[in-house]
Design an enzyme around this catalytic site. Structure first.
Site, short mmCIF file in Angstrom:
data_model
loop_
_atom_site.label_atom_id
_atom_site.label_comp_id
_atom_site.label_asym_id
_atom_site.label_seq_id
_atom_site.Cartn_x
_atom_site.Cartn_y
_atom_site.Cartn_z
N ASP A 18 -7.12 12.25 1.51
CA ASP A 18 -8.32 11.62 0.96
C ASP A 18 -8.29 11.62 -0.58
O ASP A 18 -7.75 12.53 -1.19
CB ASP A 18 -9.55 12.39 1.46
CG ASP A 18 -10.83 11.63 1.20
OD1 ASP A 18 -10.79 10.40 1.04
OD2 ASP A 18 -11.89 12.28 1.14
N ASN A 66 -13.57 3.61 8.82
CA ASN A 66 -13.05 2.87 7.66
C ASN A 66 -13.13 1.35 7.85
O ASN A 66 -13.06 0.60 6.87
CB ASN A 66 -11.59 3.26 7.34
CG ASN A 66 -11.45 4.65 6.77
OD1 ASN A 66 -10.42 5.31 6.96
ND2 ASN A 66 -12.46 5.14 6.05
C1 IPE Z 1 -11.08 10.30 5.93
O1 IPE Z 1 -11.39 9.86 4.67
C2 IPE Z 1 -10.26 9.26 6.65
C3 IPE Z 1 -8.92 9.02 6.12
C4 IPE Z 1 -8.33 9.71 5.19
C5 IPE Z 1 -8.22 7.94 6.75
P1 IPE Z 1 -12.79 9.13 4.36
O2 IPE Z 1 -12.83 8.88 2.91
O3 IPE Z 1 -12.93 7.95 5.25
O4 IPE Z 1 -13.82 10.24 4.81
P2 IPE Z 1 -15.34 10.49 4.38
O5 IPE Z 1 -16.06 9.19 4.56
O6 IPE Z 1 -15.32 10.91 2.94
O7 IPE Z 1 -15.82 11.57 5.26
C1 IPE Z 2 -8.27 7.87 1.55
O1 IPE Z 2 -8.76 7.63 0.28
C2 IPE Z 2 -7.60 6.66 2.16
C3 IPE Z 2 -8.32 6.06 3.28
C4 IPE Z 2 -9.47 6.45 3.74
C5 IPE Z 2 -7.68 4.94 3.91
P1 IPE Z 2 -10.20 7.02 0.05
O2 IPE Z 2 -10.08 5.52 -0.02
O3 IPE Z 2 -11.17 7.53 1.02
O4 IPE Z 2 -10.51 7.57 -1.41
P2 IPE Z 2 -11.91 8.12 -1.93
O5 IPE Z 2 -12.32 9.21 -1.02
O6 IPE Z 2 -12.85 6.97 -1.93
O7 IPE Z 2 -11.60 8.60 -3.30
MG MG Z 3 -12.41 9.15 1.02
#
Ligand code: IPE
Ligand code: IPE
Ligand code: MG
Length: 246
Positions: A18, A66
């Site tokens: 993340d 997502n």
């Molecule tokens: C978790 O990250 C899912 C992935 C890394 C694919 P998110 O960014 O979607 O999670 P939340 O929304 O912060 O819990």
């Molecule tokens: C994780 O990074 C990747 C996916 C969820 C696909 P994020 O896109 O959630 O990055 P943040 O949490 O917004 O920084």
């Molecule tokens: Mg994230």
């Protein structure tokens, strides 16, 4: 600095990578640039895990939730995923890595699914390490899908409700042969599971890395393993019991 014990490398490592978006935003870049960097980190971590002797690596690449992100971001992520599966296939295959996937894969774009299925078929016989991508994945949905299948079997008379136990439920998950993770690493400063592997994480050791995913690499993986090697996994028992009958 303490050294890694090669005898105590976690066999199954699960990762919630993340922080891609924040990595980009901190640099006034579009979020997609963070995802691009995130793919490079995936590449480095797959190599490092294999070198360190990990047997199973499960990466949360795209959650069911997502799908609710802005359409352009979802499209960019799917494009990156497709490109990764196409471009990294040779290296993964040459390094003896088997590629697998969990999640509601039918929701993925046809192009992504095609690349994924091709790579899974191509690498099926590899046995150095298995990399499982959780795609369009939700831990709750995995349990819902398992319940549906179990009910179907009960209705058709092949399964006695009294025979439903933990083993039976586990055998109806997406990849029943995949053992529970020993270690879960989450980057990005969040302290939550975000619907990942809800059943399988029951006794997994958690490691929260204070780093955004694009900045995670081999050194950070080694740090996570060092922390893991300090843990005592008791599974509900006492330390004393473990000393007597490990
Ligand atoms: C978790 O990250 C899912 C992935 C890394 C694919 P998110 O960014 O979607 O999670 P939340 O929304 O912060 O819990
Ligand atoms: C994780 O990074 C990747 C996916 C969820 C696909 P994020 O896109 O959630 O990055 P943040 O949490 O917004 O920084
Ligand atoms: Mg994230």
């Amino acid at each position: 600095m303490s050294k890694l014990d090669p005898e105590k490398i976690p066999r199954h490592v699960a990762i919630i990578p993340d922080g891609n978006g924040r990595w980009a935003e901190l640099r006034n870049l579009p979020r997609d640039e963070g995802h691009l960097k995130g793919v490079q980190a995936v590449r480095e971590v797959v190599r490092a895990a294999s070198e360190l002797g990990v047997r199973l690596l499960t990466l949360y690449a795209f959650s069911q939730e997502n799908w609710d992100r802005p359409r352009d971001e979802v499209r960019a992520l799917m494009r990156l995923l497709k490109r990764y599966l196409r471009n990294d296939g040779d290296e993964l295959h040459e390094n003896g890595i088997r590629v697998a996937a969990i999640g509601r894969l039918e929701r993925l774009d046809a192009g992504v699914r095609r690349e994924l299925e091709r790579l899974m078929r191509r690498t099926e016989a590899n046995d150095q390490m298995q990399v499982t991508f959780a795609l369009s994945y939700s831990g709750r949905t995995e349990l819902v899908d398992a319940v549906r299948q179990i009910v179907r079997e009960v209705e058709s008379g092949c399964l006695d409700p009294e025979a439903i136990d933990e083993k039976c439920v586990a055998s109806h998950l997406y990849l029943p042969e995949l053992p529970d993770p020993d270690l879960l690493i989450r980057t990005g400063y969040e302290h939550r599971i975000s619907n990942f592997l809800l059943w399988q994480l029951a006794y997994t050791e958690l490691y929260l890395a204070d780093v955004l995913w694009p900045d995670f690499g081999k050194q950070q993986l080694v740090d996570a393993f060092l922390a893991y090697q300090q843990r005592e996994r008791r599974f509900g028992r006492t330390s004393e019991q473990l000393r007597r009958e490990p």
